[in-house]
Design a protein around this motif. Structure first.
Motif, mmCIF file in Angstrom:
data_model
loop_
_atom_site.group_PDB
_atom_site.id
_atom_site.type_symbol
_atom_site.label_atom_id
_atom_site.label_comp_id
_atom_site.label_asym_id
_atom_site.label_seq_id
_atom_site.Cartn_x
_atom_site.Cartn_y
_atom_site.Cartn_z
ATOM 1 N N ARG A 63 0.797 -1.233 0.000
ATOM 2 C CA ARG A 63 0.000 0.000 0.000
ATOM 3 C C ARG A 63 0.825 1.277 0.000
ATOM 4 N N VAL A 64 2.091 1.196 0.392
ATOM 5 C CA VAL A 64 2.887 2.420 0.484
ATOM 6 C C VAL A 64 4.129 2.375 -0.413
ATOM 7 N N ILE A 65 4.956 1.372 -0.250
ATOM 8 C CA ILE A 65 6.255 1.341 -0.932
ATOM 9 C C ILE A 65 6.098 1.173 -2.440
ATOM 10 N N ILE A 66 5.340 0.189 -2.867
ATOM 11 C CA ILE A 66 5.184 -0.060 -4.312
ATOM 12 C C ILE A 66 4.473 1.103 -5.001
#
Length: 107
Positions: free
Chosen positions: A3-6
Motif C-alpha cells: 500500500r505504500v512502498i510499491i
C-alpha cells in the motif's frame, strides 16, 4: 509494502522505463547499423551507402515515431497507474470550485 512502498515507487520506475526505453530503441538501431544484416538500422546504412536519401529519411523517421510512440504509451500507463498525480475526482471538484469562485478563502 503493497500500500505504500510499491505505489510510491511507480513514478520512478515508469520514468526510468520511459527514458531507458527510448534510448534502447535508438541503441538497437545504431547497433544494427554497425553489425547487423537485417533491421531498420541495416536498411538505413544500406540506403545511405547507395545515396538513396528518401529511404534513409524514411528509416530515421520510423525510428523517431517508434521512440515517440513508446514514450507516449509509457506516459499513458503512468497516468493510469499514478492516480494521485493526475488528480482524483474530489481533487478536480475542489479545483473547479476554487476556479469558479464558489469557495472563498477563510477570513
Amino acid at each position: 509494502l503493497v500500500r505504500v512502498i510499491i505505489p510510491a515507487a511507480i513514478p520512478t520506475v515508469l520514468s526510468g522505463l520511459r527514458i531507458g526505453g527510448a534510448l534502447v530503441i535508438v541503441g538497437v538501431v545504431v547497433s544494427e547499423m554497425l553489425i547487423s544484416s537485417a533491421g531498420i538500422g541495416y536498411l538505413i546504412s544500406r540506403y545511405r551507402t547507395i545515396l538513396d536519401s528518401p529511404h534513409v529519411f524514411a528509416g530515421v523517421l520510423l525510428v523517431l515515431f517508434m521512440a515517440i510512440a513508446f514514450n507516449t504509451a509509457i506516459r499513458w500507463i503512468e497516468g493510469k497507474a499514478v492516480i494521485w498525480q493526475t488528480g482524483t475526482r474530489a481533487g478536480q471538484n475542489a479545483r473547479d470550485e476554487i476556479g469558479s469562485g464558489a469557495m472563498q478563502p477563510a477570513t
